[in-house]
Design a protein around this motif. Sequence first.
Motif, PDB file in Angstrom:
ATOM      1  N   THR A 197       0.854  -1.152  -0.065  1.00 29.15           N
ATOM      2  CA  THR A 197       0.070  -0.067  -0.003  1.00 29.15           C
ATOM      3  C   THR A 197       0.890   1.299   0.143  1.00 29.15           C
ATOM      4  N   PRO A 198       0.618   2.068  -1.073  1.00 30.77           N
ATOM      5  CA  PRO A 198       1.483   3.495  -0.902  1.00 30.77           C
ATOM      6  C   PRO A 198       1.095   4.217   0.355  1.00 30.77           C
ATOM      7  N   LEU A 199       2.078   4.779   0.682  1.00 33.79           N
ATOM      8  CA  LEU A 199       1.849   5.975   1.891  1.00 33.79           C
ATOM      9  C   LEU A 199       2.102   7.373   1.432  1.00 33.79           C
ATOM     10  N   THR A 200       2.602   7.503   0.183  1.00 32.02           N
ATOM     11  CA  THR A 200       2.676   8.716  -0.119  1.00 32.02           C
ATOM     12  C   THR A 200       2.623   8.985  -1.873  1.00 32.02           C
ATOM     13  N   ASP A 201       2.309   9.992  -2.191  1.00 29.09           N
ATOM     14  CA  ASP A 201       1.969   9.989  -3.593  1.00 29.09           C
ATOM     15  C   ASP A 201       3.098  11.057  -4.263  1.00 29.09           C
ATOM     16  N   ILE A 202       4.334  10.354  -4.817  1.00 32.74           N
ATOM     17  CA  ILE A 202       5.572  11.265  -5.372  1.00 32.74           C
ATOM     18  C   ILE A 202       5.365  11.096  -6.836  1.00 32.74           C
ATOM     19  N   GLY A 203       4.250  10.822  -7.330  1.00 33.30           N
ATOM     20  CA  GLY A 203       4.295  10.886  -9.010  1.00 33.30           C
ATOM     21  C   GLY A 203       4.979   9.727  -9.436  1.00 33.30           C
ATOM     22  N   ALA A 204       5.375   8.742  -8.789  1.00 31.19           N
ATOM     23  CA  ALA A 204       6.231   7.603  -9.242  1.00 31.19           C
ATOM     24  C   ALA A 204       5.984   6.318  -8.431  1.00 31.19           C
ATOM     25  N   PRO A 205       5.862   5.199  -8.976  1.00 26.07           N
ATOM     26  CA  PRO A 205       5.676   4.062  -8.143  1.00 26.07           C
ATOM     27  C   PRO A 205       6.546   3.784  -6.910  1.00 26.07           C
ATOM     28  N   VAL A 206       6.393   3.223  -5.884  1.00 21.92           N
ATOM     29  CA  VAL A 206       7.035   2.800  -4.759  1.00 21.92           C
ATOM     30  C   VAL A 206       6.738   1.472  -4.763  1.00 21.92           C
ATOM     31  N   GLY A 207       7.815   0.652  -4.112  1.00 25.69           N
ATOM     32  CA  GLY A 207       7.814  -0.809  -4.078  1.00 25.69           C
ATOM     33  C   GLY A 207       9.055  -1.574  -3.787  1.00 25.69           C
ATOM     34  N   PHE A 208       9.011  -2.821  -4.076  1.00 24.51           N
ATOM     35  CA  PHE A 208      10.078  -3.607  -3.654  1.00 24.51           C
ATOM     36  C   PHE A 208      10.347  -4.660  -4.864  1.00 24.51           C
ATOM     37  N   ASP A 209      11.387  -5.555  -4.567  1.00 24.98           N
ATOM     38  CA  ASP A 209      11.876  -6.575  -5.494  1.00 24.98           C
ATOM     39  C   ASP A 209      12.351  -7.499  -4.834  1.00 24.98           C
ATOM     40  N   ASP A 210      12.545  -8.689  -5.449  1.00 22.55           N
ATOM     41  CA  ASP A 210      13.089 -10.006  -4.925  1.00 22.55           C
ATOM     42  C   ASP A 210      12.647 -10.302  -3.463  1.00 22.55           C
ATOM     43  N   LEU A 211      11.531 -10.742  -3.309  1.00 23.72           N
ATOM     44  CA  LEU A 211      10.922 -11.342  -1.989  1.00 23.72           C
ATOM     45  C   LEU A 211      11.593 -12.744  -1.803  1.00 23.72           C
ATOM     46  N   ASN A 212      12.390 -12.777  -0.944  1.00 22.13           N
ATOM     47  CA  ASN A 212      12.862 -14.366  -0.599  1.00 22.13           C
ATOM     48  C   ASN A 212      11.981 -14.971   0.576  1.00 22.13           C
ATOM     49  N   MET A 213      11.699 -16.065  -0.075  1.00 25.69           N
ATOM     50  CA  MET A 213      10.410 -16.785   0.927  1.00 25.69           C
ATOM     51  C   MET A 213      10.741 -18.159   1.172  1.00 25.69           C
ATOM     52  N   ASN A 214      10.175 -18.864   2.146  1.00 26.59           N
ATOM     53  CA  ASN A 214      10.263 -20.316   2.255  1.00 26.59           C
ATOM     54  C   ASN A 214       8.793 -20.841   2.341  1.00 26.59           C
ATOM     55  N   VAL A 215       8.680 -21.851   1.291  1.00 23.97           N
ATOM     56  CA  VAL A 215       7.298 -22.277   0.893  1.00 23.97           C
ATOM     57  C   VAL A 215       7.463 -23.868   1.718  1.00 23.97           C
ATOM     58  N   PRO A 216       6.530 -24.187   2.064  1.00 22.96           N
ATOM     59  CA  PRO A 216       6.343 -25.531   2.810  1.00 22.96           C
ATOM     60  C   PRO A 216       6.122 -26.603   1.621  1.00 22.96           C
ATOM     61  N   GLU A 217       6.725 -27.855   1.705  1.00 20.03           N
ATOM     62  CA  GLU A 217       6.592 -28.659   0.836  1.00 20.03           C
ATOM     63  C   GLU A 217       5.413 -29.501   1.025  1.00 20.03           C
ATOM     64  N   PRO A 218       4.895 -30.295   0.456  1.00 20.68           N
ATOM     65  CA  PRO A 218       3.889 -31.241   0.544  1.00 20.68           C
ATOM     66  C   PRO A 218       4.082 -31.997   1.805  1.00 20.68           C
ATOM     67  N   ALA A 219       3.104 -31.939   2.744  1.00 17.23           N
ATOM     68  CA  ALA A 219       3.250 -32.657   4.204  1.00 17.23           C
ATOM     69  C   ALA A 219       3.417 -34.150   4.131  1.00 17.23           C
ATOM     70  N   PRO A 220       4.366 -34.654   4.731  1.00 10.86           N
ATOM     71  CA  PRO A 220       4.233 -36.203   4.974  1.00 10.86           C
ATOM     72  C   PRO A 220       2.855 -36.662   5.345  1.00 10.86           C
ATOM     73  N   LEU A 221       2.376 -35.958   6.026  1.00  6.95           N
ATOM     74  CA  LEU A 221       1.079 -36.503   6.841  1.00  6.95           C
ATOM     75  C   LEU A 221      -0.260 -36.387   5.698  1.00  6.95           C
ATOM     76  N   ALA A 222      -0.100 -35.444   4.720  1.00  8.97           N
ATOM     77  CA  ALA A 222      -1.041 -35.934   3.589  1.00  8.97           C
ATOM     78  C   ALA A 222      -0.760 -36.891   2.668  1.00  8.97           C
ATOM     79  N   LEU A 223       0.652 -37.228   2.555  1.00  8.20           N
ATOM     80  CA  LEU A 223       0.971 -38.360   1.844  1.00  8.20           C
ATOM     81  C   LEU A 223       0.433 -39.745   2.428  1.00  8.20           C
ATOM     82  N   PHE A 224       0.506 -39.855   3.937  1.00 10.41           N
ATOM     83  CA  PHE A 224       0.076 -40.930   4.756  1.00 10.41           C
ATOM     84  C   PHE A 224      -1.379 -40.983   4.615  1.00 10.41           C
ATOM     85  N   LEU A 225      -2.115 -39.922   4.533  1.00 11.82           N
ATOM     86  CA  LEU A 225      -3.617 -39.995   4.616  1.00 11.82           C
ATOM     87  C   LEU A 225      -4.143 -40.479   3.301  1.00 11.82           C
TER      88      LEU A 225
END
Length: 240
Positions: A197-225
């Motif tokens: 969400t922008p907090l100011t209006d400077i006449g140009a975009p504000v934002g970010f790049d390169d979101l580094n994340m951890n994404v869970p793998e399929p749970a072993p319990l789901a495979l068990f079920l």
Amino acid sequence: MVMRNTRTLTALLQVLALAVLAIAAEPSRATALTLDFNGPGSGSFQYGAYSEDGFRVYSMLLPTATGPAGTAFYQGHYDRECGIATTAPSECGNTTPFAPDYDGTQWLGTDPGSLRYFDAGSSLLSAGNDHSLIPRIRIDRSGDLFSLLDFVNVRGGYALTSSAGGYIAPSINPANFGQQVLLAGNLWSNISWLELTPLTDIGAPVGFDDLNMNVPEPAPLALFLLALVGLGAMRRRLVR
């Protein structure tokens, strides 16, 4: 015949019990993933959903009391463009000395203005440019959880929030542009969405790049079920 089937079923249950113990001892796993916004379709003033590596980026429909007659919702835009040396976009690949962690590729930004208006049935009415209406750009995995580790603050002047209550607002000072921002704690772990969400209006975009994340793998319990369902089907076949 029945006795042999019973022995077979007992053996399968023993194997299944060992599998349950193995699953209980298995540590949770996650895959490292970087959302870099470098996919096709870059440019300014985007409204439709953009997808990358299982994530969605989209501008939310928000209620409004202003705009054309019959307006019920508005939708801000987002941008995937390059360059932060000036307020205008520049060619991809250009880097700047004051932004050490920005690699010159596309990044995700937004700013007020360039809106679309919708009626109560979510049908598009018209476009407008009311800078008092603030866009909200959401990133999610269609309900699946993920954890945010860090990101590059390309141009400050925005808030980044999470479904768990995380909030960070990088400085608009150019001295902080293009720097990595580290995150930790429960407010950024196992979340279902992020919002820009922008907090100011400077006449140009504000934002970010390169979101580094951890994404869970399929749970072993789901495979068990799934295995348990298969075992149930096998048991019914043996009993017949």
